[in-house]
Motif scaffolding. Structure first.
Motif, PDB file in Angstrom:
ATOM      1  N   VAL A  99      37.831  10.788 -79.805  1.00  0.00           N
ATOM      2  CA  VAL A  99      37.124   9.556 -80.158  1.00  0.00           C
ATOM      3  C   VAL A  99      36.616   9.683 -81.589  1.00  0.00           C
ATOM      4  N   THR A 100      36.589   8.562 -82.275  1.00  0.00           N
ATOM      5  CA  THR A 100      36.103   8.508 -83.650  1.00  0.00           C
ATOM      6  C   THR A 100      34.863   7.633 -83.695  1.00  0.00           C
ATOM      7  N   ILE A 101      33.840   8.096 -84.380  1.00  0.00           N
ATOM      8  CA  ILE A 101      32.612   7.312 -84.516  1.00  0.00           C
ATOM      9  C   ILE A 101      32.886   6.153 -85.469  1.00  0.00           C
ATOM     10  N   LYS A 102      32.566   4.942 -85.003  1.00  0.00           N
ATOM     11  CA  LYS A 102      32.728   3.741 -85.822  1.00  0.00           C
ATOM     12  C   LYS A 102      31.401   3.334 -86.464  1.00  0.00           C
ATOM     13  N   GLU A 103      30.282   3.533 -85.693  1.00  0.00           N
ATOM     14  CA  GLU A 103      28.978   3.080 -86.177  1.00  0.00           C
ATOM     15  C   GLU A 103      27.882   3.881 -85.481  1.00  0.00           C
ATOM     16  N   VAL A 104      26.811   4.151 -86.233  1.00  0.00           N
ATOM     17  CA  VAL A 104      25.626   4.802 -85.674  1.00  0.00           C
ATOM     18  C   VAL A 104      24.452   3.875 -85.945  1.00  0.00           C
ATOM     19  N   ASP A 105      23.773   3.451 -84.863  1.00  0.00           N
ATOM     20  CA  ASP A 105      22.624   2.559 -84.976  1.00  0.00           C
ATOM     21  C   ASP A 105      21.496   3.144 -84.129  1.00  0.00           C
ATOM     22  N   GLY A 106      20.650   3.950 -84.768  1.00  0.00           N
ATOM     23  CA  GLY A 106      19.572   4.623 -84.038  1.00  0.00           C
ATOM     24  C   GLY A 106      20.150   5.597 -83.039  1.00  0.00           C
ATOM     25  N   ASP A 107      19.803   5.403 -81.767  1.00  0.00           N
ATOM     26  CA  ASP A 107      20.320   6.277 -80.707  1.00  0.00           C
ATOM     27  C   ASP A 107      21.613   5.751 -80.099  1.00  0.00           C
ATOM     28  N   GLU A 108      22.127   4.634 -80.628  1.00  0.00           N
ATOM     29  CA  GLU A 108      23.351   4.036 -80.109  1.00  0.00           C
ATOM     30  C   GLU A 108      24.517   4.353 -81.049  1.00  0.00           C
ATOM     31  N   VAL A 109      25.567   4.959 -80.486  1.00  0.00           N
ATOM     32  CA  VAL A 109      26.737   5.359 -81.270  1.00  0.00           C
ATOM     33  C   VAL A 109      27.958   4.619 -80.730  1.00  0.00           C
ATOM     34  N   THR A 110      28.676   3.913 -81.599  1.00  0.00           N
ATOM     35  CA  THR A 110      29.896   3.221 -81.205  1.00  0.00           C
ATOM     36  C   THR A 110      31.073   4.143 -81.490  1.00  0.00           C
ATOM     37  N   VAL A 111      31.848   4.433 -80.434  1.00  0.00           N
ATOM     38  CA  VAL A 111      33.015   5.305 -80.567  1.00  0.00           C
ATOM     39  C   VAL A 111      34.285   4.529 -80.225  1.00  0.00           C
ATOM     40  N   ASP A 112      35.389   4.976 -80.818  1.00  0.00           N
ATOM     41  CA  ASP A 112      36.683   4.335 -80.629  1.00  0.00           C
ATOM     42  C   ASP A 112      37.673   5.393 -80.155  1.00  0.00           C
ATOM     43  N   ALA A 116      24.979  12.119 -76.051  1.00  0.00           N
ATOM     44  CA  ALA A 116      26.332  12.571 -75.725  1.00  0.00           C
ATOM     45  C   ALA A 116      26.852  13.574 -76.752  1.00  0.00           C
ATOM     46  N   PHE A 117      26.176  13.676 -77.895  1.00  0.00           N
ATOM     47  CA  PHE A 117      26.612  14.556 -78.984  1.00  0.00           C
ATOM     48  C   PHE A 117      25.634  15.714 -79.163  1.00  0.00           C
ATOM     49  N   GLN A 118      25.270  16.360 -78.071  1.00  0.00           N
ATOM     50  CA  GLN A 118      24.311  17.460 -78.116  1.00  0.00           C
ATOM     51  C   GLN A 118      24.815  18.563 -79.048  1.00  0.00           C
ATOM     52  N   GLY A 119      23.896  19.080 -79.857  1.00  0.00           N
ATOM     53  CA  GLY A 119      24.230  20.164 -80.772  1.00  0.00           C
ATOM     54  C   GLY A 119      24.761  19.702 -82.112  1.00  0.00           C
ATOM     55  N   VAL A 120      24.935  18.390 -82.286  1.00  0.00           N
ATOM     56  CA  VAL A 120      25.406  17.852 -83.565  1.00  0.00           C
ATOM     57  C   VAL A 120      24.232  17.140 -84.221  1.00  0.00           C
ATOM     58  N   ASP A 121      23.795  17.667 -85.376  1.00  0.00           N
ATOM     59  CA  ASP A 121      22.614  17.116 -86.041  1.00  0.00           C
ATOM     60  C   ASP A 121      22.889  15.791 -86.738  1.00  0.00           C
ATOM     61  N   GLU A 122      23.981  15.733 -87.488  1.00  0.00           N
ATOM     62  CA  GLU A 122      24.305  14.529 -88.260  1.00  0.00           C
ATOM     63  C   GLU A 122      25.521  13.837 -87.668  1.00  0.00           C
ATOM     64  N   LEU A 123      25.391  12.550 -87.381  1.00  0.00           N
ATOM     65  CA  LEU A 123      26.513  11.732 -86.917  1.00  0.00           C
ATOM     66  C   LEU A 123      26.789  10.671 -87.959  1.00  0.00           C
ATOM     67  N   ALA A 124      28.082  10.487 -88.288  1.00  0.00           N
ATOM     68  CA  ALA A 124      28.444   9.496 -89.301  1.00  0.00           C
ATOM     69  C   ALA A 124      29.784   8.862 -88.942  1.00  0.00           C
ATOM     70  N   PRO A 125      29.986   7.613 -89.356  1.00  0.00           N
ATOM     71  CA  PRO A 125      31.277   6.957 -89.126  1.00  0.00           C
ATOM     72  C   PRO A 125      32.412   7.796 -89.700  1.00  0.00           C
ATOM     73  N   GLY A 126      33.515   7.850 -88.937  1.00  0.00           N
ATOM     74  CA  GLY A 126      34.688   8.610 -89.362  1.00  0.00           C
ATOM     75  C   GLY A 126      34.788   9.980 -88.712  1.00  0.00           C
ATOM     76  N   MET A 127      33.679  10.488 -88.182  1.00  0.00           N
ATOM     77  CA  MET A 127      33.714  11.790 -87.510  1.00  0.00           C
ATOM     78  C   MET A 127      34.460  11.654 -86.190  1.00  0.00           C
ATOM     79  N   GLU A 177      40.798  -2.817 -77.148  1.00  0.00           N
ATOM     80  CA  GLU A 177      39.348  -3.023 -77.319  1.00  0.00           C
ATOM     81  C   GLU A 177      38.529  -2.259 -76.281  1.00  0.00           C
ATOM     82  N   GLU A 178      39.100  -2.073 -75.073  1.00  0.00           N
ATOM     83  CA  GLU A 178      38.346  -1.386 -74.020  1.00  0.00           C
ATOM     84  C   GLU A 178      38.113   0.096 -74.337  1.00  0.00           C
ATOM     85  N   LEU A 179      38.789   0.618 -75.352  1.00  0.00           N
ATOM     86  CA  LEU A 179      38.568   2.012 -75.761  1.00  0.00           C
ATOM     87  C   LEU A 179      37.450   2.142 -76.796  1.00  0.00           C
TER      88      LEU A 179
END
Length: 160
Positions: A107-120, A83-94, A73-75
């Protein structure tokens, strides 16, 4: 010749989850070749293949501790979109390469909520029991270069 340390082993494999669904498999006619005993495949699978001859079929169940490790879980953490400079679209699974205190990791994106991105940072198979069926397609002695580099070389290997 048997699969043992410092031999190049070529395998055809099918990896299934506990429900019998195929997770991954080697491509038809293209076995996976690796240097046995050099941590190039998950430890539990390597142990199961150890000592078997070319032509053998090996079926084994690999628990997370001998596979891709337990799910940690700590990961999983929230980072700013910056943190994702230069990437226009962020989506779960990337997936992205990231630097951490422990060095580079994927790291894999799990969720994008506004400016907050959850990575695993867990491997996609972390925490899973792995069920392998393996056919040993070939075993040969490794070359001096392969032993020095710790991995198999073929016509596509380029260290230049």
């Amino acid at each position: 010749m048997q699969a043992q340390r410092d031999n190049v082993v070529s395998i055809h494999y099918v990896l299934r989850d506990n429900d019998g669904e195929v997770i991954d498999q080697s491509a038809e006619g293209q076995p996976l070749s690796y240097l046995h005993g050099h941590d190039n495949i998950v430890p539990g699978l390597e142990k199961a293949i150890e000592g078997h001859d070319e032509g053998a079929e090996v079926q084994t169940t690999v628990e997370p501790e001998e596979g891709y490790g337990p799910y940690r879980e700590e990961l999983v953490q929230k980072v700013n979109r910056e943190a994702f400079q230069g990437v226009d679209e962020l989506a779960p699974g990337m997936s992205f390469r990231a630097e951490s205190d422990a060095g580079p990791m994927i790291v894999t994106i799990k969720e994008v909520d506004g400016d907050e991105v959850t990575v695993d940072g867990n491997h996609v198979l972390a925490g899973q029991t792995l069920n392998f069926t393996v056919n040993i397609a070939g075993v040969r002695e490794a070359s001096a270069t392969e032993l020095e580099h710790g991995h198999v070389h073929d016509e596509n290997t380029d260290h230049g």
